[in-house]
Design a protein around this motif. Structure first.
Motif, PDB file in Angstrom:
ATOM      1  N   LYS A 142       2.378 -29.458  17.159  1.00 29.64           N
ATOM      2  CA  LYS A 142       1.255 -30.281  16.726  1.00 29.64           C
ATOM      3  C   LYS A 142       1.487 -31.716  17.190  1.00 29.64           C
ATOM      4  CE  LYS A 142      -1.564 -31.492  12.771  1.00 29.64           C
ATOM      5  NZ  LYS A 142      -1.814 -31.359  11.360  1.00 29.64           N
ATOM      6  N   LEU A 143       0.638 -32.189  18.107  1.00 30.65           N
ATOM      7  CA  LEU A 143       0.786 -33.530  18.663  1.00 30.65           C
ATOM      8  C   LEU A 143      -0.167 -34.536  18.038  1.00 30.65           C
ATOM      9  CD1 LEU A 143       1.131 -32.654  22.458  1.00 30.65           C
ATOM     10  CD2 LEU A 143       2.941 -33.026  20.777  1.00 30.65           C
ATOM     11  N   PHE A 144      -1.231 -34.057  17.406  1.00 27.08           N
ATOM     12  CA  PHE A 144      -2.262 -34.931  16.858  1.00 27.08           C
ATOM     13  C   PHE A 144      -2.449 -34.658  15.367  1.00 27.08           C
ATOM     14  CE2 PHE A 144      -3.176 -34.114  21.335  1.00 27.08           C
ATOM     15  CZ  PHE A 144      -3.190 -35.408  21.825  1.00 27.08           C
ATOM     16  N   HIS A 145      -2.950 -35.650  14.646  1.00 26.08           N
ATOM     17  CA  HIS A 145      -3.174 -35.507  13.208  1.00 26.08           C
ATOM     18  C   HIS A 145      -4.273 -34.498  12.905  1.00 26.08           C
ATOM     19  CE1 HIS A 145      -0.508 -38.741  12.066  1.00 26.08           C
ATOM     20  NE2 HIS A 145      -1.044 -39.503  12.996  1.00 26.08           N
ATOM     21  N   GLU A 146      -5.308 -34.479  13.743  1.00 19.99           N
ATOM     22  CA  GLU A 146      -6.446 -33.592  13.517  1.00 19.99           C
ATOM     23  C   GLU A 146      -6.593 -32.606  14.668  1.00 19.99           C
ATOM     24  OE1 GLU A 146     -10.016 -35.795  12.782  1.00 19.99           O
ATOM     25  OE2 GLU A 146      -8.982 -37.221  11.484  1.00 19.99           O
ATOM     26  N   MET A 147      -7.036 -31.433  14.325  1.00 19.31           N
ATOM     27  CA  MET A 147      -7.310 -30.419  15.344  1.00 19.31           C
ATOM     28  C   MET A 147      -8.763 -30.580  15.781  1.00 19.31           C
ATOM     29  SD  MET A 147      -4.508 -28.614  15.564  1.00 19.31           S
ATOM     30  CE  MET A 147      -4.804 -26.951  16.099  1.00 19.31           C
ATOM     31  N   ALA A 148      -9.008 -30.714  17.058  1.00 18.34           N
ATOM     32  CA  ALA A 148     -10.362 -30.861  17.579  1.00 18.34           C
ATOM     33  C   ALA A 148     -10.546 -29.900  18.748  1.00 18.34           C
ATOM     34  CB  ALA A 148     -10.609 -32.303  18.031  1.00 18.34           C
ATOM     35  N   ARG A 149     -11.786 -29.547  18.970  1.00 15.11           N
ATOM     36  CA  ARG A 149     -12.094 -28.668  20.091  1.00 15.11           C
ATOM     37  C   ARG A 149     -11.970 -29.436  21.386  1.00 15.11           C
ATOM     38  NH1 ARG A 149     -17.395 -26.397  20.282  1.00 15.11           N
ATOM     39  NH2 ARG A 149     -16.487 -25.094  21.843  1.00 15.11           N
ATOM     40  N   PRO A 150     -11.645 -28.815  22.455  1.00 11.90           N
ATOM     41  CA  PRO A 150     -11.286 -27.400  22.562  1.00 11.90           C
ATOM     42  C   PRO A 150      -9.801 -27.184  22.257  1.00 11.90           C
ATOM     43  CG  PRO A 150     -11.292 -28.375  24.734  1.00 11.90           C
ATOM     44  CD  PRO A 150     -11.706 -29.458  23.783  1.00 11.90           C
ATOM     45  N   GLN A 151      -9.479 -26.038  21.738  1.00 10.63           N
ATOM     46  CA  GLN A 151      -8.099 -25.642  21.497  1.00 10.63           C
ATOM     47  C   GLN A 151      -7.800 -24.418  22.363  1.00 10.63           C
ATOM     48  OE1 GLN A 151      -5.679 -27.037  19.455  1.00 10.63           O
ATOM     49  NE2 GLN A 151      -7.133 -28.728  19.252  1.00 10.63           N
ATOM     50  N   PHE A 152      -6.637 -24.389  22.939  1.00  6.22           N
ATOM     51  CA  PHE A 152      -6.224 -23.241  23.744  1.00  6.22           C
ATOM     52  C   PHE A 152      -6.405 -21.967  22.926  1.00  6.22           C
ATOM     53  CE2 PHE A 152      -3.171 -20.264  25.482  1.00  6.22           C
ATOM     54  CZ  PHE A 152      -3.437 -20.371  26.838  1.00  6.22           C
ATOM     55  N   PRO A 153      -6.954 -20.899  23.475  1.00  7.07           N
ATOM     56  CA  PRO A 153      -7.199 -20.594  24.878  1.00  7.07           C
ATOM     57  C   PRO A 153      -8.547 -21.079  25.428  1.00  7.07           C
ATOM     58  CG  PRO A 153      -7.627 -18.640  23.604  1.00  7.07           C
ATOM     59  CD  PRO A 153      -7.159 -19.717  22.633  1.00  7.07           C
ATOM     60  N   GLU A 154      -9.346 -21.758  24.586  1.00  4.55           N
ATOM     61  CA  GLU A 154     -10.608 -22.322  25.092  1.00  4.55           C
ATOM     62  C   GLU A 154     -10.283 -23.392  26.127  1.00  4.55           C
ATOM     63  OE1 GLU A 154     -14.607 -24.574  23.386  1.00  4.55           O
ATOM     64  OE2 GLU A 154     -12.941 -24.187  22.048  1.00  4.55           O
ATOM     65  N   LYS A 155     -10.993 -23.375  27.246  1.00  3.91           N
ATOM     66  CA  LYS A 155     -10.756 -24.345  28.322  1.00  3.91           C
ATOM     67  C   LYS A 155     -11.236 -25.737  27.923  1.00  3.91           C
ATOM     68  CE  LYS A 155      -9.089 -21.866  31.750  1.00  3.91           C
ATOM     69  NZ  LYS A 155      -7.777 -22.100  32.267  1.00  3.91           N
ATOM     70  N   CYS A 156     -10.663 -26.741  28.546  1.00  2.00           N
ATOM     71  CA  CYS A 156     -11.072 -28.129  28.323  1.00  2.00           C
ATOM     72  C   CYS A 156     -12.523 -28.325  28.748  1.00  2.00           C
ATOM     73  CB  CYS A 156     -10.197 -29.080  29.138  1.00  2.00           C
ATOM     74  SG  CYS A 156      -8.494 -29.153  28.575  1.00  2.00           S
ATOM     75  N   PHE A 157     -13.183 -29.313  28.119  1.00  2.00           N
ATOM     76  CA  PHE A 157     -14.540 -29.669  28.516  1.00  2.00           C
ATOM     77  C   PHE A 157     -14.451 -30.431  29.829  1.00  2.00           C
ATOM     78  CE2 PHE A 157     -14.994 -29.997  23.723  1.00  2.00           C
ATOM     79  CZ  PHE A 157     -15.496 -28.714  23.596  1.00  2.00           C
ATOM     80  N   MET A 158     -15.248 -30.036  30.794  1.00  2.00           N
ATOM     81  CA  MET A 158     -15.209 -30.674  32.100  1.00  2.00           C
ATOM     82  C   MET A 158     -16.371 -31.647  32.257  1.00  2.00           C
ATOM     83  SD  MET A 158     -12.603 -29.635  33.008  1.00  2.00           S
ATOM     84  CE  MET A 158     -11.626 -29.075  34.294  1.00  2.00           C
ATOM     85  N   PRO A 159     -16.114 -32.815  32.851  1.00  2.00           N
ATOM     86  CA  PRO A 159     -17.210 -33.749  33.117  1.00  2.00           C
ATOM     87  C   PRO A 159     -18.132 -33.180  34.181  1.00  2.00           C
ATOM     88  CG  PRO A 159     -15.191 -34.517  34.133  1.00  2.00           C
ATOM     89  CD  PRO A 159     -14.837 -33.302  33.328  1.00  2.00           C
ATOM     90  N   GLU A 160     -19.360 -33.673  34.205  1.00  2.00           N
ATOM     91  CA  GLU A 160     -20.305 -33.188  35.208  1.00  2.00           C
ATOM     92  C   GLU A 160     -19.780 -33.435  36.610  1.00  2.00           C
ATOM     93  OE1 GLU A 160     -24.285 -34.570  34.653  1.00  2.00           O
ATOM     94  OE2 GLU A 160     -24.215 -34.164  32.522  1.00  2.00           O
ATOM     95  N   ASP A 161     -19.190 -34.618  36.822  1.00  2.00           N
ATOM     96  CA  ASP A 161     -18.640 -34.953  38.128  1.00  2.00           C
ATOM     97  C   ASP A 161     -17.275 -35.589  37.908  1.00  2.00           C
ATOM     98  OD1 ASP A 161     -17.977 -35.736  40.650  1.00  2.00           O
ATOM     99  OD2 ASP A 161     -19.700 -37.032  40.962  1.00  2.00           O
ATOM    100  N   PRO A 162     -16.201 -34.816  38.045  1.00  2.00           N
ATOM    101  CA  PRO A 162     -14.874 -35.345  37.754  1.00  2.00           C
ATOM    102  C   PRO A 162     -14.447 -36.487  38.674  1.00  2.00           C
ATOM    103  CG  PRO A 162     -14.721 -33.145  38.689  1.00  2.00           C
ATOM    104  CD  PRO A 162     -16.173 -33.421  38.438  1.00  2.00           C
ATOM    105  N   HIS A 163     -15.120 -36.670  39.789  1.00  2.00           N
ATOM    106  CA  HIS A 163     -14.792 -37.780  40.689  1.00  2.00           C
ATOM    107  C   HIS A 163     -15.435 -39.079  40.232  1.00  2.00           C
ATOM    108  CE1 HIS A 163     -12.799 -35.287  43.677  1.00  2.00           C
ATOM    109  NE2 HIS A 163     -13.737 -34.402  43.453  1.00  2.00           N
ATOM    110  N   GLY A 164     -16.363 -38.982  39.270  1.00  2.00           N
ATOM    111  CA  GLY A 164     -17.002 -40.172  38.747  1.00  2.00           C
ATOM    112  C   GLY A 164     -18.084 -40.740  39.647  1.00  2.00           C
TER     113      GLY A 164
END
Length: 92
Positions: free
Chosen positions: A22-44
């Protein structure tokens, strides 16, 4: 060392796994095995260019001209240009 040239792949490499503890005080989505939320354009990169704006700076200034306070006028113009919504003047 591993070199990752794909921003999405790099982001997924940094996802906290159950084995990390546990690295953070609160658990927030996404949590493994759910994939991270991806930005529309990761290059910005932005798809809209200032030369392609539908509402000009002059039109925004005209819409905000009735505001007495200069600070509010500048904020109004900025908001209209950023949102491309002439009705933003109503927020002032």
């Amino acid at each position: 060392s591993t070199i990752l040239n794909d921003f999405s792949e790099l982001g997924n490499e940094w996802q906290v796994l159950p084995s990390d503890g546990k690295l953070f005080h609160e658990m927030a989505r996404p949590q493994f095995p759910e994939k991270c939320f991806m930005p529309e354009d990761p290059h910005g990169e932005r798809t809209r260019r200032l030369s392609e704006l539908e509402i000009s700076e002059e039109a925004a200034e005209e819409a905000c001209a009735g505001l007495k306070d200069e600070f509010s006028r500048k904020g109004c113009v900025y908001d209209i240009l950023a949102t491309q919504d002439i009705d933003m003047v109503g927020a002032y």
